[in-house]
Scaffold this active site. Structure first.
Site, PDB file in Angstrom:
ATOM      1  N   HIS A  92     -33.867  -9.527  22.168  1.00 23.26           N
ATOM      2  CA  HIS A  92     -34.549 -10.038  20.966  1.00 23.26           C
ATOM      3  C   HIS A  92     -33.575 -10.398  19.828  1.00 23.26           C
ATOM      4  O   HIS A  92     -33.697  -9.971  18.690  1.00 23.26           O
ATOM      5  CB  HIS A  92     -35.721  -9.166  20.505  1.00 23.26           C
ATOM      6  N   ASP A 125     -39.755  -2.901  26.169  1.00 25.57           N
ATOM      7  CA  ASP A 125     -38.665  -2.580  27.108  1.00 25.57           C
ATOM      8  C   ASP A 125     -38.866  -1.204  27.745  1.00 25.57           C
ATOM      9  O   ASP A 125     -38.204  -0.876  28.725  1.00 25.57           O
ATOM     10  CB  ASP A 125     -37.281  -2.689  26.443  1.00 25.57           C
ATOM     11  N   HIS A 167     -31.711   4.088  26.553  1.00 27.32           N
ATOM     12  CA  HIS A 167     -30.712   3.057  26.885  1.00 27.32           C
ATOM     13  C   HIS A 167     -29.343   3.726  27.010  1.00 27.32           C
ATOM     14  O   HIS A 167     -28.997   4.579  26.191  1.00 27.32           O
ATOM     15  CB  HIS A 167     -30.592   2.000  25.782  1.00 27.32           C
TER      16      HIS A 167
END
Ligand code: FEO
Length: 402
Positions: free
Chosen positions: A26, A84, A227
């Site tokens: 993004h 995500d 992440h």
């Protein structure tokens, strides 16, 4: 042969996906890709924490199936509703048919807005609520606005593992799953880039969250974000927390970012002389040409910069579009950068500098000087650029102790 789950603790597995290819998250240029981490806990209630980005659901289910039939999964905990991590919730629910899906109070609403009916009712859990998985207990901690209203942590009490969704993560695709398998310098840089681009705006909430976590007295054996690698070297993790403290407090360095774009190298030439002046003044100059770096590269560089010097040619009575893009992005992140300056070349109308000054003013950045030139800079203009660099350096040194 299938993709497999990676054990992170007894009966606890990483079952996420590695996105080696993504370079645009993004608008954030992810030079090293990313991972979407999901975790599987084998207990009386088999529990999945978070899912993955759309397109990676087969990878998650395949990894989970290497440990247990996915149809055996009883619970899904959604720590964060951003797509995500939740974008495959509907597909995973269809494959797993869980008994329950859990999310924060805001998460319950957000999941409904994002995905409508996911095929299973979502149970809202409150801050501090606990859920027994059998031998283990999941404790929930709301982390509103870190970085979305729905965000929460899940702490696995008996194993002392904190599932921290985006917090303490980074966009870094690697085959290694743990921090201690990777060099610290790489982790610190990627963590800093991630903070700059994702978390800076929410810095006031970071300080409160760190206090909340400290007050909860959580003993940690591992921190598992959504992440990047899992932190299991707690000495390193303490350094990450210290970095978060400094970044959220906006601890500044004697550093100035010179951000510019150029049409026919005139503004570029000015940037070089300004940077030379900044360096001669004893301050680190980081030159960011927008023709060769992205808006998020600039944001990464801004994490501890005390000055922003912006340069643009005037194009069609406006700043160069790349400057408008980068400055809009930086303004949104609310970097508190006290010192500013502007420069640029023009042909006949010359609105560039005035528009740059408006951007900097809207970022609460005090403009201490400017240089503007028609067409190409002559020797006098270049001398003025160097003087501007020296002036910026002097102001930075005044504000930032050595
Ligand atoms: Fe990684 Fe806020 O999603």
């Amino acid at each position: 042969m299938t993709l497999t789950a990676i054990p992170i603790a007894p009966d606890i597995y990483w079952v996420g996906a590695i996105d080696w290819a993504v370079r645009n998250f993004h608008g954030y240029t992810t030079h090293r890709g990313t991972t979407y981490n999901a975790y599987l806990i084998i207990d009386e209630k088999i529990t999945l924490i978070d899912t993955v980005k759309k397109g990676f659901e087969r990878e998650l289910l395949e990894r989970a199936a290497s440990v247990v039939d996915p149809a055996m999964i009883d619970h899904i905990i959604s720590n964060h509703s951003e797509p995500d991590h939740s974008g495959t919730l509907r597909e995973v629910v269809a494959a797993v048919k869980p008994e329950k899906v859990f999310a924060s109070v805001m998460g319950q609403k957000a999941l409904a807005r994002h995905f409508g009916d996911i095929g299973c009712p979502v149970t809202a859990v409150k801050d501090g609520e606990r859920l027994s998985l059998g031998r283990r207990t999941a404790a929930f901690m709301e982390t509103r606005m870190l970085h979305w209203p729905d965000s929460m942590f899940t702490y696995l009490v008996e194993d002392r593992i904190l599932f921290s969704q985006d917090a303490f993560g980074m966009h870094l695709a690697t085959a290694e799953r743990f921090d201690d398998e990777l060099p610290w310098d790489l982790l610190e840089r990627m963590s800093s880039d991630y903070y700059a681009n994702i978390i800076t705006l929410y810095s006031p909430h970071v300080a409160k969250l760190l206090e909340k976590v400290a007050a909860a007295g959580l003993s940690l054996s591992m921190v598992a974000p959504d992440h990047g690698p899992i932190w299991r070297d707690m000495t390193r993790f303490e350094q990450v927390v210290e970095n978060y403290r400094n970044w959220s407090a906006r601890k500044l360095a004697r550093k100035a970012v010179v951000l510019y774009d150029t049409m026919w190298h005139a503004t570029e030439k000015m940037a070089r002389y300004i940077a030379d002046g900044i360096a001669a003044g004893g301050v680190k100059a980081e030159v960011m040409p927008l023709g060769s770096c992205s808006r998020s590269d600039v944001a990464s560089m801004m994490i501890d910069a005390a000055a922003l010097v912006a340069g643009s040619p005037t194009l069609n009575n406006n700043v160069y579009p790349s400057l408008a893009d980068a400055l809009t992005y930086l303004r949104g992140l609310k970097f508190r950068t006290p010192v500013g300056a502007v420069f640029g070349s023009y042909g006949w109308s010359g609105e560039g500098n005035a528009q740059l000054k408006e951007y900097l003013a809207s970022m609460n950045c005090e403009v201490v000087g400017e240089v503007k030139t028609q067409y190409a800079p002559d020797a006098g203009t270049l001398a003025a650029c160097r003087e501007l660099g020296l002036k910026v350096a002097a102001k930075v040194k005044e504000l930032v102790p050595e």
